[in-house]
Design an enzyme around this catalytic site. Sequence first.
Site, mmCIF file in Angstrom:
data_model
loop_
_atom_site.group_PDB
_atom_site.id
_atom_site.type_symbol
_atom_site.label_atom_id
_atom_site.label_comp_id
_atom_site.label_asym_id
_atom_site.label_seq_id
_atom_site.Cartn_x
_atom_site.Cartn_y
_atom_site.Cartn_z
ATOM 1 C CB ALA A 106 -1.104 -0.197 1.135
ATOM 2 N NE ARG A 160 -3.677 -4.565 -6.309
ATOM 3 C CZ ARG A 160 -2.886 -5.253 -5.328
ATOM 4 N NH1 ARG A 160 -1.548 -4.803 -5.065
ATOM 5 N NH2 ARG A 160 -3.184 -6.170 -4.552
ATOM 6 C CD GLN A 217 1.576 -10.942 -1.880
ATOM 7 O OE1 GLN A 217 1.471 -12.007 -1.693
ATOM 8 N NE2 GLN A 217 0.522 -10.202 -2.246
ATOM 9 C CG ASP A 239 -3.148 -3.492 1.826
ATOM 10 O OD1 ASP A 239 -3.109 -4.689 2.548
ATOM 11 O OD2 ASP A 239 -2.577 -3.139 1.023
ATOM 12 C CG ASN A 259 -2.313 -6.402 6.077
ATOM 13 O OD1 ASN A 259 -2.049 -5.592 5.070
ATOM 14 N ND2 ASN A 259 -1.841 -7.551 6.521
HETATM 15 O O1 MRU Z 1 -1.459 -7.325 -2.712
HETATM 16 P P1 MRU Z 1 -0.387 -6.483 -2.079
HETATM 17 O O2 MRU Z 1 0.999 -7.584 -1.948
HETATM 18 O O3 MRU Z 1 -0.227 -5.087 -2.608
HETATM 19 O O4 MRU Z 1 -0.843 -6.543 -0.546
HETATM 20 C C1 MRU Z 1 0.105 -5.816 0.335
HETATM 21 C C2 MRU Z 1 -0.311 -6.058 1.660
HETATM 22 O O5 MRU Z 1 -1.424 -6.655 1.878
HETATM 23 C C3 MRU Z 1 0.470 -5.368 2.812
HETATM 24 O O6 MRU Z 1 0.361 -5.997 4.033
HETATM 25 C C4 MRU Z 1 0.135 -3.947 3.028
HETATM 26 O O7 MRU Z 1 0.022 -3.253 1.845
HETATM 27 C C5 MRU Z 1 1.091 -3.249 4.014
HETATM 28 S S1 MRU Z 1 2.750 -2.976 3.305
HETATM 29 C C6 MRU Z 1 3.680 -1.824 4.437
#
Ligand code: MRU
Length: 340
Positions: free
Chosen positions: A50, A91, A197, A238, A247
Site C-alpha cells: 500500500a 487497485r 509475498q 492497506d 490487510n
Molecule cells: O497485494 P499486495 O501485495 O499489494 O498486498 C500488500 C499487503 O497486504 C501489505 O500487508 C500492506 O500493503 C502493507 S505494506 C507496508
Amino acid sequence: MRMQKRTIEWRDGTVRTIDQSRLPWETAILEMKSCSDVAEAIKTMKIRGAPLLGVAAAFALALTAYHSKRKSRKELVQELEKAAEILRSTRPTGVNLFWAVDRILAKAREFSGSAEALAAFVVEEAKKIADEDAAANHMIGKFGAELIRDGDVILTHCNAGALATVEYGTALGVIRAAWEQGKRIRVIATETRPKLQGARLTTYELKRDGIPVTLITDSMVGYVMYKRLVSKVVVGADRIVKDAVINKIGTFTVAVLAKEHGIPFYVAAPKSTFDLTHNSADVIIEERKPEEVTQIGSLRIAAEGVDALNPAFDITPIEYVTAIICESGILYKKDFDKFK
Ligand code: MRU
C-alpha cells in the site's frame, strides 16, 4: 543487477523500481516513463504494497507533468485529472494510492503559475511524498521496537517490508529496529497464498539483513501458536477504517488465532493508510483472477474448470487489534474508540 537503496526512485523523467513479480529469482529494475507504464506495473503487481502504491501513483503524476506538452496550467490540470482516473482504476483497496493522487490534485488545482512551474511543483510534491514515507517508516520502527522484547518470536503475514514502501518497511521496520537495537528476535513468515509475498519477499528481505526467519504455510499459523512458538504478531495494513484493519487475505485468520491464544496482534502503518471517514462496509475488496488460486505460476494445481474465489484482502475488526503503530506513536484501544 544491484538493488538500489530505495525501492522506488525518480531520475530525471524516469521512475525506477524493483520488479517485485520476479523476486527472489531475479533483481530486475523496471524503468517507467509514463503514467500508463506505472498503472500497468501496479495492476500486474510488479509494484505492490500500500505505501509503495501511494508513492508510485505520486510519481506517475510527476511523469505526466514532466513530459506534458500542455501550454497552460488549466490544460495540465486536466491532463493530471485524466492520469488520476487511470491510477484510481488500478487497485481499489489500499487507500494510499487514492490519498497521494488526491493530495497532488488538490494542490495542482490551487496552484497559480505557469504550466512549467506546475510541472516542477508536481515533481517536487511526489518526491516529498516519497521522503515522508521513508521518514514515517523509521519512526514506526522506533516506536514499534519499544513493544518488542529480547527473545521474542514475531509472526508476520504478507510483506510489509522495505519492498512494500520506499525503504525500511512498516511491520518489518519494527522488526528491523528491534534487531538493530541488539534484541535477539526471530521471525516466522507466512507464505501468503496465492501471490506468496511472505515466501518470496519477506524471507528475501530478512535473509539479506541477517535476521533469523522461518517460513511456514498459512495453514500452520494455528499450530505454531498452539505450540507457543509465537510471542507477538506484527502486520502491515492497506487501509485502516473506523471499525477495522484491512490487510492481505489471511490477516483476519491470524488475528482470530492470536486472540484465542492471548498473543498481542500489532498493526504497523503510516497515517497515509488511515481512512477514518469510512467503515469497512464502504471499502471495495479487490477480487483478482481465479488463475492465481487454481495455478501456481503457470502450473495448474486444481481440477480443470473449477471455480475459485480470490479476494486479495480481508477485514479484521478493530477489536482484534492490540495496538496500531504509526509515525506519531502507538495507538491503543482507547484511541480506536475516537475513530468512531
Ligand atoms: O497485494 P499486495 O501485495 O499489494 O498486498 C500488500 C499487503 O497486504 C501489505 O500487508 C500492506 O500493503 C502493507 S505494506 C507496508
